[in-house]
Design an enzyme around this catalytic site. Structure first.
Site, short mmCIF file in Angstrom:
data_model
loop_
_atom_site.label_atom_id
_atom_site.label_comp_id
_atom_site.label_asym_id
_atom_site.label_seq_id
_atom_site.Cartn_x
_atom_site.Cartn_y
_atom_site.Cartn_z
N THR A 189 -66.67 60.26 -22.82
CA THR A 189 -65.71 59.42 -22.13
C THR A 189 -66.37 58.05 -21.92
OG1 THR A 189 -64.41 61.46 -21.83
CG2 THR A 189 -64.01 59.41 -20.50
N TYR A 198 -57.44 58.95 -24.61
CA TYR A 198 -58.50 58.15 -25.29
C TYR A 198 -58.95 58.86 -26.47
CZ TYR A 198 -61.55 60.96 -22.76
OH TYR A 198 -62.10 62.07 -22.23
N THR A 226 -68.54 64.61 -20.55
CA THR A 226 -68.99 65.33 -19.28
C THR A 226 -68.58 66.89 -19.56
OG1 THR A 226 -66.46 65.02 -18.73
CG2 THR A 226 -68.17 63.35 -17.73
N ASP A 227 -68.05 67.14 -20.74
CA ASP A 227 -67.68 68.54 -21.05
C ASP A 227 -68.85 69.33 -21.04
OD1 ASP A 227 -65.11 67.62 -21.11
OD2 ASP A 227 -64.59 67.70 -23.27
N LYS A 239 -69.76 71.13 -14.19
CA LYS A 239 -68.21 70.50 -14.15
C LYS A 239 -67.25 71.21 -13.43
CE LYS A 239 -65.09 67.85 -16.84
NZ LYS A 239 -64.67 67.13 -18.32
N GLU A 296 -73.44 97.95 -9.28
CA GLU A 296 -72.57 99.12 -9.36
C GLU A 296 -72.78 100.08 -10.08
OE1 GLU A 296 -68.16 98.50 -8.92
OE2 GLU A 296 -68.79 96.15 -8.25
#
Ligand code: ASP
Length: 356
Positions: free
Chosen positions: A39, A52, A118-119, A191, A313
């Site tokens: 981006t 975008y 950023t993903d 993120k 567990e």
């Protein structure tokens, strides 16, 4: 005579000032910016539209949009890729990491900045932190708003990233992720919000430091292995073993593990419920996947923060499972892919997850 002396003095002062000026320029650190898209390089048809296309703007245009960057460092850019980071690939990771290793081995480069969507930025940063062999700073950055957006934050994020990469205090801190005035350790950051500029956080350990218009400070040093202390290397590596992630949920279908094994996975990370839990049927399928096919299963968690503990567990030894410690599923996948580059025992792999 007196007049000549004054003239001579003026000349000498002028020479000295020029010398200081040029000494400052050549003394500036050399920072290389490797661009991969995202981006921060995205553009929209309107400054007030959230829609975008990522990865549109080239690296030189991005550098030109950052006022004062030339005073921080001698900056030059290289376009390694130009993709939205949802399309990031292992091939690009390897290309990027090899190029960074090559650049940092040279005395002419003091630090690296990677611009990235950023993903999947936390994944790329973590991968780089394990395979880049240098103490010199590597900083990834990006932005949540595209370059044509009203109040685009990319230029300031890039300015700050260059300031970090040129600062000697940032040496030996591993790969860092910097957005929104914060500095995070690659291993610890996630993120956490789909749209907000304050999206990047280190929910368990907190941020590494802060940066404000290029002035920066550190609060801590990462306490896991990275860089020169990491045993992982990608020298001569052209691909990584396939590791898949399965997201756990109530009443999940028990055939999921078999489907991934059949598709060729050498490792599986379960984004488990709670403390890395999964249905009994999946757990037994995991046991069988290891016994019949040598597939390694790591228990991570779909919960945003906290540890996955061994023998919580049930006994992990009974099912041959590894726990991720506090590593999230996407990063656990990266660590498992690198671990599987060579034959390792379950004990060794568990040790890797406790230390990296
Ligand atoms: N989808 C974009 C990417 O990861 C989002 C961003 O960069 O903020 O490239």
């Amino acid at each position: 005579m007196k007049f000549l002396n004054i003239k001579m003095m003026a000349f000498l002062i002028a020479v000295t000032i020029t010398a200081i000026g040029s000494a400052q320029d050549t003394d500036l650190p050399n920072v290389k910016i490797l661009a991969t898209g995202g981006t921060i390089a995205g553009s929209a048809s309107s400054a007030t539209s959230g829609s975008y296309a990522a990865g549109q703007v080239g690296i030189q245009t991005m550098i030109n949009a950052v006022p004062g960057i030339e005073k921080l460092a001698d900056v030059s850019g290289e376009q390694v890729a130009n993709v939205g980071s949802q399309d990031m690939t292992i091939e690009i990771w390897l290309k990027l990491a090899n190029r960074i290793n090559e650049l940092l081995a040279s005395d002419d480069v003091d630090g690296i900045v990677v611009t990235h969507g950023t993903d999947t930025q936390e994944e790329t940063a973590y991968f780089l932190s394990l395979v880049v062999k240098s103490d010199k700073p590597v900083v990834t950055t990006g932005s949540m708003r595209s370059s044509t957006s009203i109040s685009a934050e990319g230029p300031l994020n890039l300015y700050n990233a260059v300031a970090i990469a040129s600062n000697p205090e940032a040496r030996g801190k591993g790969v860092m992720v910097s957005l929104n005035d914060q500095i995070h350790a690659a291993r610890d950051v996630s993120k956490m919000n789909t749209t907000n500029v304050n999206s990047f956080q280190s929910p368990i350990k907190g941020m590494l430091g802060g940066v404000f218009y290029g002035r920066l400070g550190f609060f801590r040093t990462p306490n896991t292995k990275f860089g020169n202390t990491s045993k992982f290397s990608i020298m001569g590596v052209e691909a990584l073993p396939r590791v898949d992630i399965i997201y756990a949920y109530a009443d999940m279908s028990p055939d999921l593990i078999d489907m991934h094994v059949k598709a060729g996975a050498k490792g599986i990370v379960i984004a488990g419920v709670g403390n890395g839990n999964m249905t009994d049927a999946i757990l037994n399928a995991a046991k069988k996947a290891y016994e019949d096919h040598g597939v390694i299963v790591v228990r991570s968690t779909r919960v945003a923060t906290g540890w996955v503990l061994r023998d919580n567990e049930f006994k992990d030894d009974d099912y041959h499972t590894i726990v991720s410690n506090d590593l999230n599923p996407a990063k656990s996948r990266i660590l498992l892919m690198l671990s599987l580059l060579k034959e390792r025992s379950l004990f060794e792999i568990q040790d890797v997850f406790y230390n990296y």
